[in-house]
Design a protein around this motif. Structure first.
Motif, PDB file in Angstrom:
ATOM      1  N   GLN A 244       0.835  -1.203   0.000  1.00 27.71           N
ATOM      2  CA  GLN A 244       0.000   0.000   0.000  1.00 27.71           C
ATOM      3  C   GLN A 244       0.870   1.255   0.000  1.00 27.71           C
ATOM      4  N   GLY A 245       0.547   2.197  -0.868  1.00 29.47           N
ATOM      5  CA  GLY A 245       1.302   3.441  -0.949  1.00 29.47           C
ATOM      6  C   GLY A 245       2.287   3.488  -2.094  1.00 29.47           C
ATOM      7  N   TYR A 246       2.559   2.333  -2.726  1.00 28.38           N
ATOM      8  CA  TYR A 246       3.467   2.298  -3.872  1.00 28.38           C
ATOM      9  C   TYR A 246       2.668   2.376  -5.181  1.00 28.38           C
ATOM     10  N   HIS A 247       3.371   2.439  -6.292  1.00 32.12           N
ATOM     11  CA  HIS A 247       2.724   2.550  -7.605  1.00 32.12           C
ATOM     12  C   HIS A 247       2.288   1.166  -8.085  1.00 32.12           C
ATOM     13  N   PHE A 248       0.992   1.009  -8.360  1.00 30.35           N
ATOM     14  CA  PHE A 248       0.438  -0.248  -8.846  1.00 30.35           C
ATOM     15  C   PHE A 248       0.115  -0.125 -10.339  1.00 30.35           C
ATOM     16  N   VAL A 270      -0.175  -7.740 -11.071  1.00 31.59           N
ATOM     17  CA  VAL A 270       0.149  -6.377 -10.697  1.00 31.59           C
ATOM     18  C   VAL A 270       1.670  -6.222 -10.715  1.00 31.59           C
ATOM     19  N   ILE A 271       2.124  -5.120 -11.278  1.00 34.08           N
ATOM     20  CA  ILE A 271       3.538  -4.750 -11.252  1.00 34.08           C
ATOM     21  C   ILE A 271       3.646  -3.538 -10.336  1.00 34.08           C
ATOM     22  N   ILE A 272       4.432  -3.663  -9.296  1.00 35.93           N
ATOM     23  CA  ILE A 272       4.532  -2.629  -8.273  1.00 35.93           C
ATOM     24  C   ILE A 272       5.908  -1.979  -8.350  1.00 35.93           C
ATOM     25  N   THR A 273       5.947  -0.652  -8.359  1.00 36.01           N
ATOM     26  CA  THR A 273       7.220   0.072  -8.375  1.00 36.01           C
ATOM     27  C   THR A 273       7.257   1.095  -7.250  1.00 36.01           C
ATOM     28  N   ASN A 274       8.449   1.427  -6.807  1.00 36.28           N
ATOM     29  CA  ASN A 274       8.614   2.477  -5.795  1.00 36.28           C
ATOM     30  C   ASN A 274       8.958   3.810  -6.458  1.00 36.28           C
TER      31      ASN A 274
END
Length: 283
Positions: A244-248, A270-274
């Motif tokens: 939660q709070g990162y780029h989805f 889902v690909i998650i990036t900071n």
């Protein structure tokens, strides 16, 4: 420049969404890390000048090591030719069952073990890599009359591994990124989470909920170091909570590996990036 391609069919392989991964990768970075390298689709597509790649599956990393070593690559390809010539149902199970006797198996030369890994991957049912609690490969035969185990692709990968600074590891994912620093790029492609049950027996230990939590903690630590971090997974309630709070970024992917036909389908990942992928020239 010729680029390598995955030399094995691997569960969770990223060929079907490689364009999305490239678009979401940082434009500029220092060392590339991939702690769950698997077949290496993104590694080969990026072709970084410096990388540390890892997989807890020691047989898989042994193949990478043999491909990198010129002499062992030749010996491995000779063994693969023998496997192709001798291939049959009976022969498949004879080669598959070699790991049941651990003392004898551990004495097999590394290039022969590497050839066995590739042969089993090409000849088994649906390219599924699975081991039991005794770390014995237990996938049935794919009942193919003929198998093609290698091509010039292995030579391309050999050149890539030797013309660049590529370090090979087979350790826990936390240890694999212990040297990561600001400006480095880490891509995590772990065994996926599931809201129900899911196959993740790539090693005898599996990959459970506690591992997903441990990985999320590492993701946040690397974020605090100033690294670019990207992770793939299923869009589950646990993953949404952990990151939660990162780029989805949501993508649909074709999953073609699985013992049951119902497991081979279009799924939402889902690909998650900071980081914001549109602004990665400076962090």
């Amino acid at each position: 420049m010729l680029k390598g391609k995955p030399f094995v069919k691997w569960a969770g392989g990223k060929r079907s969404i490689i364009h999305e991964l490239i678009q979401l990768s940082p434009k500029i970075f220092d060392t590339y890390y991939e702690p769950f390298v698997g077949g290496g689709a993104l590694l080969f597509e990026l072709s970084p000048r410096k990388a540390i790649i890892n997989d807890y599956n020691k047989e898989l990393m042994n193949v990478y090591s043999c491909i990198k070593d010129e002499e062992k690559l030749v010996l491995m390809c000779n063994e693969l030719n023998k496997h192709e010539t001798n291939h049959s149902e009976t022969y498949y199970y004879k080669i598959r069952d070699l790991d049941k006797d651990k003392k004898k198996f551990n004495k097999i030369p590394d290039y022969k073990r590497a050839a066995r890994t590739i042969y089993l991957n090409k000849a088994c049912f649906n390219g599924l890599y699975r081991v039991n609690s005794n770390n014995e490969f237990n996938v049935p035969s794919g009942k193919r009359s003929k198998v093609n185990t290698h091509s010039e692709n292995l030579g391309i990968i050999h050149c890539f591994l030797n013309m660049n600074d590529i370090q090979l590891l087979s350790t826990d994912f936390v240890d694999a990124v212990k040297t990561a620093k600001q400006g480095d790029f880490i891509y995590f492609d772990p065994p996926y989470d599931s809201d129900t049950s899911t196959f993740n027996s790539y090693t005898e230990n599996g990959f459970g909920k506690e591992d997903q939590i441990r990985l999320a903690e590492l993701f946040k630590e690397l974020d605090s170091r100033g690294c670019y971090v990207m992770l793939s997974n299923y869009n589950t309630s646990l993953i949404r909570e952990l990151y939660q709070g990162y780029h989805f970024h949501y993508v649909e992917a074709q999953r073609n590996i699985g013992a049951n036909a119902k497991d081979r389908r279009i799924v939402e990942e889902v690909i998650i990036t900071n980081y914001n992928p549109d602004d990665t020239t400076d962090m």
